[in-house]
Structure formats: structure tokens, C-alpha cells
Write an enzyme that holds these catalytic residues in place. Structure first.
Site, mmCIF file in Angstrom:
data_model
loop_
_atom_site.group_PDB
_atom_site.id
_atom_site.type_symbol
_atom_site.label_atom_id
_atom_site.label_comp_id
_atom_site.label_asym_id
_atom_site.label_seq_id
_atom_site.Cartn_x
_atom_site.Cartn_y
_atom_site.Cartn_z
ATOM 1 N N VAL A 6 0.895 -1.152 0.000
ATOM 2 C CA VAL A 6 0.000 0.000 0.000
ATOM 3 C C VAL A 6 0.934 1.202 0.000
ATOM 4 O O VAL A 6 1.618 1.473 0.984
ATOM 5 C CB VAL A 6 -0.906 0.015 1.243
ATOM 6 C CG1 VAL A 6 -1.793 1.257 1.225
ATOM 7 C CG2 VAL A 6 -1.753 -1.252 1.298
ATOM 8 N N GLU A 40 3.598 -4.900 14.362
ATOM 9 C CA GLU A 40 3.290 -4.944 15.796
ATOM 10 C C GLU A 40 2.056 -5.812 16.053
ATOM 11 O O GLU A 40 1.268 -6.057 15.152
ATOM 12 C CB GLU A 40 3.082 -3.528 16.340
ATOM 13 C CG GLU A 40 4.305 -2.631 16.149
ATOM 14 C CD GLU A 40 4.166 -1.264 16.804
ATOM 15 O OE1 GLU A 40 3.437 -1.152 17.817
ATOM 16 O OE2 GLU A 40 4.784 -0.302 16.299
ATOM 17 N N MET A 79 11.645 0.292 21.147
ATOM 18 C CA MET A 79 10.621 1.321 21.385
ATOM 19 C C MET A 79 10.427 1.523 22.893
ATOM 20 O O MET A 79 9.427 1.085 23.477
ATOM 21 C CB MET A 79 9.323 0.928 20.679
ATOM 22 C CG MET A 79 9.468 0.876 19.164
ATOM 23 S SD MET A 79 7.925 0.580 18.272
ATOM 24 C CE MET A 79 7.730 -1.183 18.523
ATOM 25 N N TYR A 122 9.248 3.445 25.163
ATOM 26 C CA TYR A 122 8.311 4.490 25.561
ATOM 27 C C TYR A 122 6.890 3.931 25.551
ATOM 28 O O TYR A 122 6.684 2.763 25.246
ATOM 29 C CB TYR A 122 8.411 5.710 24.632
ATOM 30 C CG TYR A 122 8.432 5.369 23.160
ATOM 31 C CD1 TYR A 122 7.259 5.086 22.472
ATOM 32 C CD2 TYR A 122 9.628 5.326 22.453
ATOM 33 C CE1 TYR A 122 7.272 4.766 21.123
ATOM 34 C CE2 TYR A 122 9.658 5.013 21.105
ATOM 35 C CZ TYR A 122 8.478 4.740 20.443
ATOM 36 O OH TYR A 122 8.498 4.415 19.115
ATOM 37 N N GLU A 123 5.933 4.786 25.895
ATOM 38 C CA GLU A 123 4.506 4.438 25.978
ATOM 39 C C GLU A 123 4.148 3.648 27.238
ATOM 40 O O GLU A 123 3.248 2.821 27.227
ATOM 41 C CB GLU A 123 4.012 3.710 24.725
ATOM 42 C CG GLU A 123 3.795 4.624 23.529
ATOM 43 C CD GLU A 123 2.604 5.556 23.647
ATOM 44 O OE1 GLU A 123 1.450 5.146 23.419
ATOM 45 O OE2 GLU A 123 2.830 6.744 23.992
ATOM 46 N N TRP A 164 10.621 8.975 18.060
ATOM 47 C CA TRP A 164 9.221 8.915 17.633
ATOM 48 C C TRP A 164 8.481 10.072 18.297
ATOM 49 O O TRP A 164 8.384 10.100 19.502
ATOM 50 C CB TRP A 164 8.566 7.586 18.018
ATOM 51 C CG TRP A 164 7.119 7.602 17.658
ATOM 52 C CD1 TRP A 164 6.053 7.970 18.447
ATOM 53 C CD2 TRP A 164 6.566 7.295 16.369
ATOM 54 N NE1 TRP A 164 4.889 7.900 17.742
ATOM 55 C CE2 TRP A 164 5.166 7.498 16.472
ATOM 56 C CE3 TRP A 164 7.105 6.893 15.153
ATOM 57 C CZ2 TRP A 164 4.303 7.304 15.389
ATOM 58 C CZ3 TRP A 164 6.248 6.687 14.085
ATOM 59 C CH2 TRP A 164 4.865 6.885 14.214
#
Length: 326
Positions: free
Chosen positions: A42, A112, A177, A179-180, A303
Site C-alpha cells: 500500500v 506490531e 521502542m 516508551y509508551e 518517535w
């Protein structure tokens, strides 16, 4: 010492932000391409992003994610693509054709919420893509974004499909990653508390060579309306400069949490509602960036960089320079 510096941008980035940011990066990850059930792409309208990256001396990477039409990670779509060898090989060909055809620097995988049984197949996709790109030109780069794991058997669909050792072996760089922890639907807390960040790095180092690891740093914060109600509350994502402006607007005193090494404050809005805000400032950015030379990591990945935050670059440049492609 120069290190790898990566950052994520959308095609909708303001031209001035792109011009300011690209010279500070080694790679610019363009978010995001999708995949079709047949192994096609895509497409992303990324011509201006790629041109801006190269103009600033940064290599543009196509980010690839298995998402549905609403932009949510799609476990079933990823599984469908990974489990069919013919479809997976078609996806590899699609990636190589796109990278070579558009003159990009490589690919950044961001699959993910994978099913645990797809972990080995995902590593195979990354490994096969790296081999196919290297056959065209060994210079191409393959990066993979990894969920913030702290152990092999960490439960949860966010973690179980990411095999750190296998993916670290398959890719040139592994972006952790980190974070979050504070997130849209969770309770008020630091987005990237330093003790948790350390735990992820330490686990990562037990599975992946340090010269391949990029540590993630968030370039944003969250504003929670209190009281927090699990399942109902939704935090507002805000930029770091907006967080500081908001504190001034409402006369809030910014405090610094020593344990998480993160700034926060509370304020009451015009309607009398209490809010709690956690974000990143100079001190918290410095504390995170210092982990990179401390652990001898390859570099950093941000990010995201849609909002220009000068403090971030000032602190980084005080610690290490940006490695440029040559």
C-alpha cells in the site's frame, strides 16, 4: 563520537520542519507503507519526504507495517502474509522493487501485535528481505522496530511476536521502542520512565549486539483530565513545547520526578477540571540520551519528529554527533 540517529516523519510534515530535521539524521523513517494480503505494497506518497531526506544528507527508509484501512495494526493480515511462503516472497520482491525504484536507503519493519506463532516467520521475512536487498546492493539498510521487552517470555500480544535474538540477527539495526508506559488509555505517568527504559536496554543487550541497538526516545507528552477512569479516560497527546506553554498559560509549576527522570505538572482548566501532564524537557531528554554512550549503543531513534523541538538536538549534540552515510 558519531552515532546513528533515526527519526520518524509523516508526509504531512511542514517543509520547514523537514529542512531543519534532515541534516541532523542518519536515516529518516517515512511512516508508513502498508501490505496487501497478496504481498503487495500500500503505497505512501513519500516523494517530498525522500527528496528532503537526501537534501539533508539523511537516507530515507520506507517504514512497512501491516495495518487495516483505519490505520490500526492488523494481526490477522500480518499472519496471512507471513504464513504463506509465496505471499511472503512476493512481499520481499515488492520491497526490493520499491527501494531500488524510488532510490531509497532501505526498509524499516514495524509489524506490531503479532501472534506468538508468527515470531519465527517474521524474523524470516526480515532476514529474506535483507538478503534480497544485499543481492542488489550491500549498502541498503534493514531496520526493525521492537516492542519494549524485558524478558523472553513476557506475556502479551505486543511482545510475544518479537523475538529479540532472531530479529537482531536478521536486521542491520534494532530500534527498541522504549516508551509508551504513559499512554492514551492508561493512567497518568511518565511516557518513558528511566528505570523501565534501562530494563529494556539491558534485556536487549542480552540478545542483540550493542552496535545494532537504537534506543527510542519519545518527542511528545500526554495531558490527562482527572479523575482517571480505566476504560473511559483518554489522554490528549501534545508536543513538548505545547506542554511547557500550557503550564505557563495556567500558571502551573512544573515539577520533576526523580525516579522516572521526567517532568510533570497539574493545572485546572477554564471549566474547573483538573489535569495532569507528563512530557519531556531538557533534563529528561539528557537523562535518556546519556544512556546511549553509557551502554555503548549504536544510536537513537525518535518517535516522532513532526514537531521541531530544539532542546532535543541541543542535548544530543552535546553528547555525540550524527553519523552520516558515506
Amino acid at each position: 563520537m558519531e552515532r546513528i540517529v533515526n527519526g520518524y516523519l509523516y508526509p504531512s510534515v511542514q517543509p520547514q520542519v523537514l529542512r531543519q530535521t534532515a541534516p541532523k539524521l542518519t536515516y529518516l523513517s517515512m511512516f508508513t507503507y502498508g501490505v496487501t494480503p497478496q504481498g503487495g505494497l500500500v503505497q505512501l506518497e513519500d516523494r517530498s519526504l525522500a527528496e528532503g531526506a537526501w537534501a539533508g544528507g539523511a537516507g530515507p527508509l520506507m517504514v512497512l507495517a501491516a495495518m487495516d484501512e483505519e490505520g490500526n495494526f492488523d494481526s490477522n493480515l500480518a499472519s496471512q502474509v507471513l504464513r504463506d511462503p509465496a505471499v511472503r516472497q512476493n512481499l520481499v520482491r515488492s520491497i526490493v522493487e520499491n527501494v531500488a525504484g524510488k532510490g531509497l536507503a532501505g526498509v524499516d519493519f514495524d509489524f506490531e501485535f503479532l501472534y506468538p506463532e508468527d515470531a519465527e516467520l517474521y524474523a524470516a521475512l526480515v532476514r529474506e528481505t535483507k538478503a534480497a536487498l544485499a543481492a542488489v546492493d550491500p549498502w541498503y539498510t534493514v531496520m526493525v522496530a521492537l516492542a519494549p521487552k524485558t524478558s523472553d517470555g513476557q506475556p502479551g500480544i505486543l511482545y510475544e511476536g518479537h523475538d529479540y535474538r532472531a530479529l537482531g540477527d536478521a536486521a542491520d539495526y534494532a530500534f527498541l521502542m522504549t516508551y509508551e508506559w504513559g499512554y492514551t488509555f492508561g493512567p497518568p505517568m511518565a511516557v518513558a520512565p528511566l528505570p523501565q527504559v534501562r530494563r529494556v536496554i539491558q534485556y536487549g543487550l542480552s540478545r542483540i549486539p550493542r552496535e545494532k541497538i537504537l534506543m527510542g526516545i519519545p518527542n511528545y507528552g500526554y495531558d490527562w483530565t482527572l479523575p482517571f477512569v480505566q476504560g473511559e479516560s483518554r489522554a490528549e497527546k501534545i508536543g513538548n513545547e505545547e506542554a511547557e506553554l500550557r503550564a505557563k498559560r495556567y500558571g502551573a509549576a512544573v515539577q520533576f520526578d526523580e525516579e522516572s527522570q521526567s517532568p510533570y505538572y497539574r493545572y485546572r482548566d477554564a471549566e474547573g477540571r483538573e489535569h495532569e501532564v507528563w512530557f519531556e524537557n531538557r533534563a529528561s531528554i539528557r537523562a535518556k540520551l546519556q544512556l546511549i554512550p553509557e551502554y555503548g549503543l549504536a544510536g537513537v531513534s525518535y518517535w516522532n519528529l513532526m514537531e521541531y523541538f530544539p532542546v532535543l538536538w541541543e542535548e544530543q549534540e552535546g553528547l555525540f554527533g550524527t553519523k552520516k552515510l558515506g
